[in-house]
Design an enzyme around this catalytic site. Structure first.
Site, PDB file in Angstrom:
ATOM      1  N   LYS A  39     -19.720 -39.015  21.469  1.00 58.32           N
ATOM      2  CA  LYS A  39     -19.224 -38.511  20.178  1.00 58.32           C
ATOM      3  C   LYS A  39     -18.706 -39.712  19.380  1.00 58.32           C
ATOM      4  O   LYS A  39     -18.132 -40.651  19.965  1.00 58.32           O
ATOM      5  CB  LYS A  39     -18.081 -37.532  20.463  1.00 58.32           C
ATOM      6  CG  LYS A  39     -17.459 -36.836  19.256  1.00 58.32           C
ATOM      7  CD  LYS A  39     -16.398 -35.823  19.755  1.00 58.32           C
ATOM      8  CE  LYS A  39     -15.791 -35.039  18.586  1.00 58.32           C
ATOM      9  NZ  LYS A  39     -14.754 -34.091  19.060  1.00 58.32           N
ATOM     10  N   SER A  79     -15.447 -29.500  17.210  1.00 58.84           N
ATOM     11  CA  SER A  79     -15.924 -30.624  16.437  1.00 58.84           C
ATOM     12  C   SER A  79     -16.980 -31.462  17.178  1.00 58.84           C
ATOM     13  O   SER A  79     -17.619 -32.294  16.536  1.00 58.84           O
ATOM     14  CB  SER A  79     -14.766 -31.531  16.040  1.00 58.84           C
ATOM     15  OG  SER A  79     -14.097 -31.984  17.174  1.00 58.84           O
ATOM     16  N   SER A  93     -12.531 -28.140  20.884  1.00 63.52           N
ATOM     17  CA  SER A  93     -13.705 -28.850  20.378  1.00 63.52           C
ATOM     18  C   SER A  93     -14.739 -29.322  21.376  1.00 63.52           C
ATOM     19  O   SER A  93     -15.754 -29.877  20.965  1.00 63.52           O
ATOM     20  CB  SER A  93     -13.245 -30.066  19.553  1.00 63.52           C
ATOM     21  OG  SER A  93     -12.628 -29.608  18.375  1.00 63.52           O
TER      22      SER A  93
END
Lengths: 491, 511, 99
Positions: A80, A155, A179
């Site tokens: 990420k 997210s 997330s």
């Protein structure tokens, strides 16, 4: 070898070990897969194909010399984009960091490199980890491979999309209010939020410091446990990091759950707002756990009802402070101004998206003079109640089971008009972050209504990931969904 | 006229003294002399190329995290104990949020309602008497970077742009806050001076105000005697020496008194002290306090020092400066003036004691040599005693030479000057210069006999009772030995040879 | 929960966000709504409940006072929008000095 990109990391490690495939072949397969699917998914913010191949070659050389760095030497990964990677652009999904190339590697990134995992690139996310759909990314959303008209969750949406589409066997995301778990649920993956402090936050671009925790997104429970064993454990660069090394989860993962007591949360069961399809599959999951030998117990956690309210005061407060450093002085975007205040204010206005601005405003307000006690202060007391409720409950049960998300993947734009409706996605996941406990989301099938994945959440006592992995593994094996054709999108 | 400290007279307006009273509190910032910064491993140092002592942590790069320096916490506890504070059972770091370009994170990691040390006190004395000043708190925080303002005068208000250097950012900083128990500029100056000596003695900081490792801000208000409400509080900044503290606050006291007398309203504000003019001028209006939105620092965990650690730190405290001064009086027999000079800094006091220990005899002699002679040389060269070429043991050696009358006191002064210039030992220099006194009885006797023979008349006079003439004969011996004879010994030999035993006894009674 | 425009302006200034008029208007409504939801916890009687600032019981995490290599000047300045004489350059700072 066909379908190399669908193999789990554990399987790939075996293939590499048996020399049935080389790291370079594997890297090439994943590059091809990225070319095939990422146009539709937009999971990547930055691909590092050249470095991937270089590192794969090096992994093959090490293996040939009998000098592998770990069992997983040569199994690639993509992170990420809030994991700071030296020499590789890192944005945290925000235009305010567009073009920033870090001069250091975070601890988690270093540990993955030390294990020999070649880097595929950096993945899309909601800006500064604020969101549940990647619609808040400064660079456009990612899409759910199960249905590209729907969100992959957030997210850590880019990570979830890429893992779910076979673009990578595993990816590190971060979980602050859900997330990692929620995108895992929406994309039919395994997602873990480890106990707070188990995985180092050094080199993780901060959103809400007391809630953030890196977590793996994988297609199998075993892979998640293995990933956690690679990167977890004490880090002297992180004051909040647990003092001990990570235990051997894989050693007990197949021990079964006979006699395990699993709590079903009364308040969640009674809550409205959960899709019927989700309720159905999660209900079936509870019965499967019983079938496997678990005893289901009704538990009451009254504080869970206030989790969202508390979370949406604590997290914005901490983020308003964590994001103050983006001021155009030392790195990142600069919009000129006649004086320093003007330069900083204009830069932040232009560089931050709406959701980030909203949370900074909310957080600043919640901390400001006269409001601290009413908002932030009270939220931190709700946190105490949440911790107490969980501690009390874990004297009665070994794990707590809930749906991970109240809904399956929703369509783009469905929840953007009203920020509050987006926040309510986190109702089952947020209390876990507030208390610091560990939790896992494991797929429990697809919704009968829309065919989209549904996730089961298992919450564990702090530092008791082993129990959580045991139950998730037993469930996964019995369900037989992951790894089957049914268990992957038709992309 | 009031007198504040060493030889500096300051005009204090005494006429309005009876009508007004001053309330003053001080905020002292101390840069700790740790090897590394407060939250990262960058070196703590002064000067150097800009931005060469930074890292992701002290530069506030995305993803960085602080880890507390153990020694900085220890030093803070040490300071707290030296100031008679209570040490917190649980202490937290808080974030103090505000935007400023010299702040890498735009929040400062500091302490708020749970500081490491609190509720202490310190006694200060001076010409006015003694005052007990309460210490509200001693807490730990990180320092900011340094700004240079370019274009214009170098100050902010007329600059075109600014340049930031983060070498200093993250240096551990201790903040000491006093209760408003200070009631005059003189007391404030004494407080700062005392605190500086104390901190110097603890070895926790360089405490050099000119370099910024000790910074003082004051809050001062004046009101008419008898009034219950405090006067308007004015903050005074930019006092860069102990002397400046006295000058600035004396000026400020007078300014406020005059304003009150004239019926003017005083503005609550921050004022800057200007060295040249000795006055304070308006900085900016202080409208209440700024909203720092303090909240507990989530990236650091709570600190619970515990009794064991506190005791260990307490055992490193050693003597307080007051205890040392007392001991100099009782153990070494030194007078007040000597004590004041020799305990001005820990380094000087240590030097003196090393010399006294090496000497092993009456420490007053060592003190005299330092005060009368060595300090003269040191001050002329504008250096510190501890920077001179003479080691404590070498001074002891010099004094011992004089004791055994190897050289005379007068010659010793010359030798000392040579030691100062070259760093050589006293006896080496004495030999080189051929200064060693003739104290060898046999050799001396030969010369004495010669002189007696050559000065028969004078010798006879002594024999017949005129003891005063011995001086003349001593002089002759000194001439013959080119000043190197030990005059005391010569005198004794002459008396031996020219007087009877009875006379010797008489002389013994005279001595 | 009503949050007024003046408050929004004040908070935006504190947070160094140059919001447009449209953003301020929208934010006034949105923040009000979120705070209303958050106000659910206002109703709770939390007297005697200590606030939790750190969920995990770690204490006294410290490091020894040892130096580690710093970034080079070049590394420190890489990414800087503007540099002069080895320092980060910023436009005029109007505020007299740090609060």
């Amino acid at each position: 070898m066909t379908d190399l990109h669908w193999r789990s990391a554990t399987e790939l490690a075996e293939l590499l070990d048996k020399k049935e495939v080389s790291a370079v072949e594997l890297a090439q397969a994943l590059i091809e897969r990225a070319d095939e699917v990422d146009g539709r998914l937009h999971a990547y913010l930055h691909r590092t194909d050249e470095r991937l191949l270089d590192e794969a070659r090096a992994a093959d050389e090490r293996r040939a010399a009998g000098a592998t760095r770990s069992r997983f030497d040569g199994v690639p990964t993509a992170h990420k984009d809030l994991f700071v990677t030296k020499g590789v652009p890192t944005t945290s999904g925000s235009r305010i960091l567009e073009g920033w190339v870090p001069t250091y590697d975070g601890t988690l990134v270093e540990r993955c490199t030390s294990a020999g995992l070649p880097l595929q690139g950096k993945l899309n996310m909601d800006e500064f980890a604020m969101g549940s759909s990647t619609e808040n990314s400064g660079f456009g959303p990612s899409r759910n491979p199960w249905n590209t008209n729907t969100v992959p969750g957030g997210s850590s949406g880019g990570s979830a999309a890429l893992v779910a589409a076979g673009g990578t066997p595993w990816s590190w995301g971060t979980d602050t209010g859900g997330s990692v778990r929620q995108p895992a649920s929406l994309c039919g993956l395994v997602g873990v939020k480890p106990t707070y402090g188990l995985v180092s936050r050094y080199g993780v671009i901060a959103f809400a410091s007391s809630l953030d925790q890196p977590g793996p997104l994988t297609r199998t429970v075993t892979d998640a446990a293995a990933f956690l064993q690679i990167a977890g454990g004490h880090d002297p660069m992180d004051s909040t990091s647990v003092p001990q090394p990570v235990p051997d989860y894989l050693g007990t993962i197949a021990d079964g759950i006979d006699g395990m007591r699993i709590g079903i949360v009364k308040e969640f069961d009674e809550a409205e707002g959960t899709d019927p399809g989700v309720k159905t599959r999660v209900g079936e999951a509870y019965r499967r756990l019983e079938k496997l030998g678990a005893e289901l117990v009704e538990v009451s956690l009254p504080s869970f009802e206030f989790g969202i309210s508390a979370y949406y005061l604590v997290a914005p407060a901490e983020c308003s402070s964590n994001l103050a450093r983006y001021d155009a002085v030392r790195y990142g975007l600069r919009v000129d101004g006649a004086d320093v205040v003007s330069m900083t204010s204009r830069t932040r206005a232009e560089g931050f998206g709406d959701e980030v601005k909203r949370r900074i405003m909310l957080g600043t307000y919640a901390l400001s003079a006269g409001y601290y006690d009413a908002y932030y202060g009270k939220a931190q007391r709700v946190r105490t109640l949440t911790i107490r409720d969980l501690e009390r409950t874990f004297t009665e049960v070994d794990l707590i089971a809930t749906p991970t998300s109240p809904s399956t993947a929703f369509e783009f734009g469905a929840k953007t008009a009203d920020p509050l409706s987006m926040y309510l996605n986190d109702v089952f996941t947020v209390p876990v972050n507030l208390a610091g406990n560990a939790a896992i989301s494991v797929p429990c099938g697809t919704s009968p209504d829309d065919g989209l994945p549904v996730g089961l959440q298992l919450i564990a006592k702090t530092l008791d990931e082993a129990t959580m992995f045991r139950a998730a593994y037993a469930f996964e094996q019995d369900l037989g969904w992951a790894g089957s054709d049914e268990g992957r999108p038709s992309m | 006229m009031g007198r504040l400290g060493r030889g500096e007279a300051v005009h204090v307006s005494t006429t309005t003294d009876e009508l007004f009273e001053t309330t003053c509190g001080l905020e002292i910032h101390v840069e700790l002399a740790t090897a590394s910064k407060m939250f990262c491993g960058c070196k703590v140092d002064f000067g150097g190329e800009p931005n060469t002592r930074t890292c992701p942590v002290c530069l506030g790069l995305p993803g960085s995290l602080p880890v507390a320096n153990e020694k900085a916490i220890e030093y803070t506890i040490k300071i707290g104990l030296a100031l008679n504070c209570k040490i917190a059972e649980q202490s937290l770091f808080h974030r103090k949020n505000y935007f400023y370009p010299d702040m890498p994170k735009n929040y400062q990691i500091s302490q708020y309602d749970l500081p490491l040390c609190y509720s202490g006190h310190v006694d200060i004395s001076g010409e006015w008497g003694t005052t007990t000043v309460g210490i509200t708190r001693v807490h730990l925080e990180e320092d900011t970077g340094k700004s240079i303002h370019v274009g214009g005068s170098g100050r902010i208000h007329d600059s075109a742009y600014s340049l930031e250097d983060f070498n200093r950012a993250g240096t551990p900083l201790v903040e000491i806050v006093s209760e408003p128990d200070i009631h005059s500029a003189e007391e404030a100056r004494a407080f700062v001076s005392h605190l500086r000596t104390l901190l110097d003695g603890l070895g926790v900081s360089d405490v050099r105000m000119e370099e910024g490792s000790l910074r003082v801000d004051a809050n001062i208000s004046v009101r008419r005697k008898g009034e219950t409400e405090h006067g308007t509080k004015v903050e005074v900044k930019n006092m860069n020496s102990v002397r400046s503290v006295g000058r600035a606050l004396e000026h400020e006291e007078r300014r406020q008194r005059e304003a009150l007398e004239a019926g003017e309203i005083l503005v609550q504000e921050t004022r800057h002290f200007d060295e040249k003019s000795g006055t304070t001028s308006s900085g900016r209006t202080k409208e209440g306090s700024s909203d720092y939105r303090y909240f507990p620092e989530p990236d650091l965990v709570p600190f619970e020092p515990g009794a064991e650690w506190i005791e260990r730190v307490a055992s490193t405290l050693g003597e307080t400066p007051i205890e040392r001064r007392e001991r100099f009086a009782t153990e070494h027999g030194l007078g007040a003036k000597d004590i004041e000079v020799l305990t001005a800094s820990k380094a000087t006091a240590d030097w003196f004691e090393a010399a006294a220990a090496a000497y092993g005899g009456d420490a007053k002699k060592i003190a005299n040599w330092i005060m009368a002679d060595l300090y003269g040389l040191v001050n002329e060269a504008s250096i510190e005693l501890t920077d001179s070429k003479i080691a404590p043991g070498q001074l002891a050696g010099l004094v011992k030479l004089v004791d055994v009358e190897s050289i005379s006191g007068k010659q010793a002064k010359t030798v000392l000057a040579e030691m100062f210039a070259t760093g050589k030992d006293a006896d080496v220099i004495a030999k080189e210069k051929g200064l060693e006194q003739l104290s060898d009885t046999g050799a001396l006797e030969t010369v004495v006999d010669e002189v007696i023979a050559e000065n028969a008349d004078a010798a006879d006079k002594v024999r017949s009772g005129n003891l005063g003439t011995i001086g003349f004969l001593v002089g002759q011996v000194m001439k013959k030995t080119r000043g190197q004879a030990n005059p005391g010994m010569v005198n004794d030999l002459l008396r031996q040879k020219l007087t009877t035993s009875d006379r010797l006894d008489d002389r013994a009674k005279e001595d | 929960m009503d949050i007024d425009r003046a408050t929004v302006d004040h908070v935006a200034r504190l947070a160094r966000l140059d919001l447009t008029d449209e953003e301020r208007a929208r934010m006034t409504a949105e923040l009000g709504k979120i705070l209303e939801h958050a106000a659910k916890i206002q109703a709770l009687d939390l007297d005697g409940v200590e606030p939790t600032s750190h969920a995990i019981p770690i204490r006294n995490a410290m490091r020894p006072d040892e130096t580690r290599p710093s970034l080079t000047q070049k590394e420190a300045l890489s990414g800087a929008p503007e540099v002069e004489d080895g320092r980060f350059k910023v436009p005029s700072i109007l505020e007299e000095e740090a609060p």
